[in-house]
Design a protein around this motif. Structure first.
Motif, PDB file in Angstrom:
ATOM      1  N   VAL A   4     -19.114  -2.327 -46.521  1.00 22.73           N
ATOM      2  CA  VAL A   4     -20.432  -2.592 -45.950  1.00 22.73           C
ATOM      3  C   VAL A   4     -20.474  -4.030 -45.440  1.00 22.73           C
ATOM      4  O   VAL A   4     -19.794  -4.902 -45.969  1.00 22.73           O
ATOM      5  CB  VAL A   4     -21.561  -2.338 -46.993  1.00 22.73           C
ATOM      6  N   THR A  95     -20.684   0.188 -41.355  1.00 21.36           N
ATOM      7  CA  THR A  95     -21.929   0.392 -42.078  1.00 21.36           C
ATOM      8  C   THR A  95     -22.533  -0.987 -42.286  1.00 21.36           C
ATOM      9  O   THR A  95     -21.930  -1.851 -42.925  1.00 21.36           O
ATOM     10  CB  THR A  95     -21.678   1.074 -43.439  1.00 21.36           C
ATOM     11  N   THR A 143     -27.407  -0.024 -40.087  1.00 29.40           N
ATOM     12  CA  THR A 143     -27.340   1.364 -40.523  1.00 29.40           C
ATOM     13  C   THR A 143     -28.465   1.617 -41.524  1.00 29.40           C
ATOM     14  O   THR A 143     -29.092   2.667 -41.522  1.00 29.40           O
ATOM     15  CB  THR A 143     -25.983   1.638 -41.213  1.00 29.40           C
ATOM     16  N   LEU A 164     -25.691   3.639 -50.375  1.00 29.30           N
ATOM     17  CA  LEU A 164     -24.350   3.699 -49.760  1.00 29.30           C
ATOM     18  C   LEU A 164     -23.565   4.889 -50.285  1.00 29.30           C
ATOM     19  O   LEU A 164     -22.844   5.539 -49.531  1.00 29.30           O
ATOM     20  CB  LEU A 164     -23.587   2.397 -50.007  1.00 29.30           C
ATOM     21  N   LEU A 167     -24.967   7.823 -48.467  1.00 33.15           N
ATOM     22  CA  LEU A 167     -24.544   7.780 -47.070  1.00 33.15           C
ATOM     23  C   LEU A 167     -23.096   8.234 -46.927  1.00 33.15           C
ATOM     24  O   LEU A 167     -22.754   9.001 -46.021  1.00 33.15           O
ATOM     25  CB  LEU A 167     -24.725   6.353 -46.523  1.00 33.15           C
ATOM     26  N   ASN A 168     -22.255   7.765 -47.825  1.00 28.95           N
ATOM     27  CA  ASN A 168     -20.824   8.106 -47.752  1.00 28.95           C
ATOM     28  C   ASN A 168     -20.541   9.563 -48.096  1.00 28.95           C
ATOM     29  O   ASN A 168     -19.534  10.111 -47.664  1.00 28.95           O
ATOM     30  CB  ASN A 168     -20.005   7.164 -48.642  1.00 28.95           C
ATOM     31  N   GLU A 171     -21.277  11.708 -44.819  1.00 28.27           N
ATOM     32  CA  GLU A 171     -20.471  11.490 -43.605  1.00 28.27           C
ATOM     33  C   GLU A 171     -19.256  12.388 -43.576  1.00 28.27           C
ATOM     34  O   GLU A 171     -18.761  12.877 -44.523  1.00 28.27           O
ATOM     35  CB  GLU A 171     -20.009  10.014 -43.537  1.00 28.27           C
TER      36      GLU A 171
END
Length: 171
Positions: A4, A95, A143, A164, A167-168, A171
């Motif tokens: 990040v 990110t 992001t 995070l 988010l990961n 994806e």
């Protein structure tokens, strides 16, 4: 590629939250202002005074590009790093977390007797102007946006670690 990238104005907590987040993620923190100071053998403030802002911004763009290419942990950018077109382009591949802070909290965190080169003169007025000028750029590269006003750095880092992870996994 960094896990990040932290952006935001001075006083947002990029270095403090970045270190806490890096610890939570089990990675290292890389602060581009520290990279610049180490390479120059003097503080960012001294670079501004001795060589001027234009020189600093050119060096900063190189330091940001290197950190984004080389570091796999948390990268914290200086408050003005996002002003460079090249940096904005590079950030599209990462990110990016924008730590948003209001004038009152930024002033409390930075202090009125600050040694920060962009705050010479009226500290409160300069912070307000910088926040107004740069907020649209921070938002455009982000992001995730996290408000930091009235919150502890640990609380912000915990929220980011959760966000995070979510988010990961999508994806």
């Amino acid at each position: 590629m960094p896990a990040v990238v932290m952006v935001g104005p001075m006083g947002a907590g990029k270095s403090t939250v970045g270190a806490l987040l890096a610890s939570r993620l089990g990675v290292a923190l890389r602060d581009t202002d520290e990279d610049i100071a180490a390479a120059a053998g003097k503080s960012v403030q001294d670079i501004f005074v001795d060589e001027g802002e234009a020189h600093f911004r050119a060096v900063e763009a190189e330091a940001v590009a290197a950190a984004l290419a080389e570091h796999d942990g948390v990268v914290s950018l200086g408050g003005g790093a996002v002003l460079a077109d090249r940096t904005q382009i590079l950030l599209k591949e990462h990110t990016v977390v924008y730590l948003r802070v209001g004038v009152a909290d930024a002033v409390k965190r930075v202090g009125l007797g600050s040694g920060r080169p962009m705050l010479l003169g009226n500290v409160r007025g300069r912070i307000k102007t910088l926040l107004e000028e740069r907020a649209p750029i921070y938002e455009s590269v982000a992001t995730l946006v996290v408000d930091t006003d009235g919150r502890s750095a640990d609380d912000v880092a915990a929220e980011l670690a959760t966000a995070l992870t979510a988010l990961n996994t999508t994806e």
